[in-house]
Motif scaffolding. Structure first.
Motif, PDB file in Angstrom:
ATOM      1  N   SER A 122      17.079  -4.965   8.722  1.00  0.00           N
ATOM      2  CA  SER A 122      15.925  -5.312   7.886  1.00  0.00           C
ATOM      3  C   SER A 122      16.285  -5.879   6.519  1.00  0.00           C
ATOM      4  O   SER A 122      17.176  -5.390   5.837  1.00  0.00           O
ATOM      5  N   ALA A 123      15.542  -6.942   6.114  1.00  0.00           N
ATOM      6  CA  ALA A 123      15.683  -7.480   4.758  1.00  0.00           C
ATOM      7  C   ALA A 123      14.573  -6.944   3.871  1.00  0.00           C
ATOM      8  O   ALA A 123      14.433  -7.352   2.724  1.00  0.00           O
ATOM      9  N   GLY A 124      13.756  -6.061   4.408  1.00  0.00           N
ATOM     10  CA  GLY A 124      12.651  -5.487   3.638  1.00  0.00           C
ATOM     11  C   GLY A 124      11.683  -4.835   4.598  1.00  0.00           C
ATOM     12  O   GLY A 124      11.313  -5.425   5.610  1.00  0.00           O
ATOM     13  N   THR A 125      11.321  -3.591   4.319  1.00  0.00           N
ATOM     14  CA  THR A 125      10.352  -2.886   5.162  1.00  0.00           C
ATOM     15  C   THR A 125       9.375  -2.165   4.259  1.00  0.00           C
ATOM     16  O   THR A 125       9.766  -1.566   3.262  1.00  0.00           O
ATOM     17  N   SER A 126       8.098  -2.259   4.618  1.00  0.00           N
ATOM     18  CA  SER A 126       7.095  -1.447   3.939  1.00  0.00           C
ATOM     19  C   SER A 126       6.415  -0.585   4.980  1.00  0.00           C
ATOM     20  O   SER A 126       6.020  -1.091   6.033  1.00  0.00           O
ATOM     21  N   ASP A 127       6.316   0.689   4.689  1.00  0.00           N
ATOM     22  CA  ASP A 127       5.580   1.577   5.594  1.00  0.00           C
ATOM     23  C   ASP A 127       4.130   1.636   5.167  1.00  0.00           C
ATOM     24  O   ASP A 127       3.828   1.622   3.965  1.00  0.00           O
ATOM     25  N   GLU A 164       0.790   1.833   0.790  1.00  0.00           N
ATOM     26  CA  GLU A 164       1.945   1.062   1.226  1.00  0.00           C
ATOM     27  C   GLU A 164       3.152   1.608   0.489  1.00  0.00           C
ATOM     28  O   GLU A 164       3.073   1.865  -0.708  1.00  0.00           O
ATOM     29  N   ARG A 165       4.267   1.833   1.202  1.00  0.00           N
ATOM     30  CA  ARG A 165       5.477   2.327   0.530  1.00  0.00           C
ATOM     31  C   ARG A 165       6.670   1.479   0.956  1.00  0.00           C
ATOM     32  O   ARG A 165       6.980   1.374   2.138  1.00  0.00           O
ATOM     33  N   GLU A 166       7.300   0.875  -0.032  1.00  0.00           N
ATOM     34  CA  GLU A 166       8.426   0.005   0.270  1.00  0.00           C
ATOM     35  C   GLU A 166       9.689   0.839   0.451  1.00  0.00           C
ATOM     36  O   GLU A 166       9.928   1.769  -0.324  1.00  0.00           O
ATOM     37  N   HIS A 167      10.489   0.496   1.465  1.00  0.00           N
ATOM     38  CA  HIS A 167      11.744   1.236   1.677  1.00  0.00           C
ATOM     39  C   HIS A 167      12.735   0.951   0.546  1.00  0.00           C
ATOM     40  O   HIS A 167      12.839  -0.180   0.087  1.00  0.00           O
ATOM     41  N   THR A 168      13.462   1.973   0.165  1.00  0.00           N
ATOM     42  CA  THR A 168      14.532   1.760  -0.804  1.00  0.00           C
ATOM     43  C   THR A 168      15.726   1.149  -0.052  1.00  0.00           C
ATOM     44  O   THR A 168      15.779   1.219   1.182  1.00  0.00           O
ATOM     45  N   LEU A 208       2.644   5.781   9.284  1.00  0.00           N
ATOM     46  CA  LEU A 208       1.798   5.407  10.421  1.00  0.00           C
ATOM     47  C   LEU A 208       2.349   4.167  11.097  1.00  0.00           C
ATOM     48  O   LEU A 208       2.236   3.974  12.289  1.00  0.00           O
ATOM     49  N   GLU A 209       2.904   3.301  10.268  1.00  0.00           N
ATOM     50  CA  GLU A 209       3.387   2.011  10.771  1.00  0.00           C
ATOM     51  C   GLU A 209       4.458   1.478   9.827  1.00  0.00           C
ATOM     52  O   GLU A 209       4.370   1.675   8.618  1.00  0.00           O
ATOM     53  N   GLY A 210       5.457   0.803  10.397  1.00  0.00           N
ATOM     54  CA  GLY A 210       6.453   0.124   9.563  1.00  0.00           C
ATOM     55  C   GLY A 210       6.270  -1.378   9.734  1.00  0.00           C
ATOM     56  O   GLY A 210       6.126  -1.855  10.860  1.00  0.00           O
ATOM     57  N   VAL A 211       6.253  -2.110   8.626  1.00  0.00           N
ATOM     58  CA  VAL A 211       6.174  -3.578   8.729  1.00  0.00           C
ATOM     59  C   VAL A 211       7.487  -4.115   8.165  1.00  0.00           C
ATOM     60  O   VAL A 211       7.745  -4.010   6.965  1.00  0.00           O
ATOM     61  N   ALA A 212       8.327  -4.636   9.076  1.00  0.00           N
ATOM     62  CA  ALA A 212       9.693  -4.993   8.674  1.00  0.00           C
ATOM     63  C   ALA A 212       9.929  -6.496   8.743  1.00  0.00           C
ATOM     64  O   ALA A 212       9.379  -7.183   9.607  1.00  0.00           O
ATOM     65  N   ASN A 213      10.762  -6.966   7.836  1.00  0.00           N
ATOM     66  CA  ASN A 213      11.283  -8.332   7.930  1.00  0.00           C
ATOM     67  C   ASN A 213      12.631  -8.202   8.642  1.00  0.00           C
ATOM     68  O   ASN A 213      13.629  -7.838   8.033  1.00  0.00           O
ATOM     69  N   ARG A 230      -2.498  -5.514   8.411  1.00  0.00           N
ATOM     70  CA  ARG A 230      -2.411  -4.229   9.105  1.00  0.00           C
ATOM     71  C   ARG A 230      -3.136  -3.131   8.324  1.00  0.00           C
ATOM     72  O   ARG A 230      -3.761  -2.264   8.901  1.00  0.00           O
ATOM     73  N   MET A 231      -3.047  -3.199   7.019  1.00  0.00           N
ATOM     74  CA  MET A 231      -3.758  -2.229   6.180  1.00  0.00           C
ATOM     75  C   MET A 231      -5.270  -2.360   6.454  1.00  0.00           C
ATOM     76  O   MET A 231      -5.973  -1.372   6.617  1.00  0.00           O
TER      77      MET A 231
END
Ligand code: ATP
Length: 448
Positions: free
Chosen positions: A258-263, A246-250, A275-280, A229-230
């Motif tokens: 979610s088990a992990g999301t990076s924006d 890329e910024r990982e959610h705390t 701009l976009e969230g990429v979530a597990n 996506r990047m």
């Protein structure tokens, strides 16, 4: 250089017909915009670049287009009825409503924290209520009777329309894991934060894909999709890598599923923003819909001989937010041939609203005839604009300002040599080509 302030883009967008404040003749409507003749093309082109990269060019992703208004139990199962809330406070004096988390983050310039820990707005008498959770879904009524049973929701995301079709798609396509289902669609959220242009609106378009995979492969695929996506923003939208991160959610930011999301964030004129969230999303959604519907939503894994509930990786992008970023990023001010300042939107040709402008040097009937021939040749292939008003210099400026990659000029020599001049937006270089070759020459320059 991209635009350094939002107002520049807001005014260009209105002046040239990209984006207008909605219902302006009635004084507008908060956080709501309309797309004009060029905005609708830009949006369509970005959507199409997404669809190409996510569906057309891949063997493992298919599309759907699910109904907007559907069974309200969808939103009970997804957790939106219970959890899709923002903490809001009302000011009893100003009668205005604010998001508590945004007050605490200092997002409202006019509300500052006092020494005693309370907050005051400039009117000085802010008398805030306690925060209360406010559901952001819009409700509507379906059917002839208006009661609790007839309540339905406008979708705040596109993902659930995909999950409820997981079994249908699996049965009709016989796809093997991992595979994805993609959808682009409008979503609605009752946002109360004063919007920044089309960055945050009540109604917006999203481009989402749910990528179903075997549990245990999810972490690696999560990484894969963040990178993919990047790359899309850089290669297809033309965003410079230094304004993307890329910024990982705390842990306390993570959504309930979610088990992990990076924006994926962009450096807006006011700072970094999503701009976009990429979530597990793990197996949360399929399990939740299975429990609510009583329908088993599993996949038969031939290798293990077992039925499994797939995990899901979700890249969720905002189409309309990307339109704003594409404009901010493409905005350039530089000297023209004469050394005067020119404004150019340096869109990648694939997303430019108009690909080629046809410009007769004057309104003389002979030139108009030749220009019409050129337009007729180009129109079946490319979005073309015919413009014969004002001086040629002003018309070039106008095309630069809307990001048209190529201008074809018809002059008096054309009547003799049946050739035209093609001018490139970025280099301002000109070449002469016979009218008979104009489509090939344009294709050569655009690359498609
Ligand atoms: P934000 O924190 O900015 O409100 P979000 O985390 O709630 O966004 P998601 O639910 O992850 O957003 O939605 C995916 C994408 O949809 C966002 O990255 C954004 O591009 C877009 N989006 C979300 N809400 C809006 C909105 N109100 N207006 C325009 N685009 C939006």
């Amino acid at each position: 250089m991209p635009a350094t302030d939002l107002d520049t883009i807001v005014s260009l967008a209105k002046r040239r017909g990209f984006v207008y404040p909605s219902a302006e003749i009635y004084g507008g409507f908060a956080n709501t915009y309309d797309y004009g003749p060029l905005g609708v093309e830009l949006k369509r082109n970005i959507r199409s670049e997404w669809w190409k990269a996510m569906v057309q060019e891949r063997d493992d992703v298919v599309g759907v287009d699910a109904a907007l208004i559907s069974n309200p139990r969808v939103w009970v199962a997804s957790g939106h009825v219970a959890n899709f809330t923002d903490p809001l406070v009302d000011c009893r004096t100003c009668k205005l409503r604010f998001r508590m988390d945004h007050i605490e983050e200092g997002q409202y310039e006019e509300i500052q924290r006092q020494e005693d820990g309370s907050y005051r707005c400039p009117r000085g008498k802010c008398d805030f209520t306690e925060p209360r959770e406010f559901n952001m879904m819009f409700k509507t009524q379906v059917g002839p009777v208006a009661n609790e049973e007839s309540v339905a929701f406008l979708p705040p995301e596109t993902a659930q329309g995909i999950f409820i079709n997981f079994e249908n798609v699996l049965n009709s396509t016989r796809k093997k894991l991992p595979f994805g289902i993609a959808q682009t669609r409008v979503s609605f959220r009752n946002e109360i934060t004063p919007g920044k242009f089309i960055f945050r609106t009540l109604e917006f378009e999203q481009m989402e894909m749910e990528y179903f995979c075997l549990p245990g492969t999810d972490r690696e695929l999560h990484r894969y999709w963040i990178d993919e996506r990047m790359r899309w923003y850089i290669d297809r939208v033309g965003i410079s890598p230094e304004r993307l991160r890329e910024r990982e959610h705390t842990a306390d930011e993570l959504s309930h599923y979610s088990a992990g999301t990076s924006d994926i964030e962009y450096l807006f004129p006011w700072g970094w923003g999503e701009l976009e969230g990429v979530a597990n999303r793990t197996d949360f959604d399929l399990k939740a819909h299975a429990a609510e519907s009583g329908h088993e939503l599993t996949y038969y894994d031939e290798d293990s001989g077992q039925h499994v509930v797939p995990y899901v990786i979700e890249p969720a992008a905002g189409l309309t937010r990307t339109v704003a970023v594409a404009m901010l990023e493409a905005y350039t001010e530089e000297p023209d041939e004469k050394g005067d300042n020119r404004i150019v939107l340096k869109f990648k040709p694939a997303i430019a609203p108009i690909k080629v402008a046809v410009l007769p040097l004057s309104k003389k009937p002979d030139l108009q005839g030749a220009s019409k021939r050129v337009s007729d040749l180009l129109r079946p292939h490319y979005m073309t604009q015919y413009d014969e008003t004002q001086s040629i210099g002003r018309r070039y400026r106008r095309q630069d300002e809307i990001g048209t990659p190529l201008c074809v000029t018809i002059d008096f020599e054309t009547l003799e040599d049946d050739a035209v001049t093609i001018r490139e937006r970025d280099t301002q270089e000109q070449i002469r080509v016979p009218i008979a070759n104009v489509v090939d020459a344009v294709r050569d320059k655009l690359g498609f």
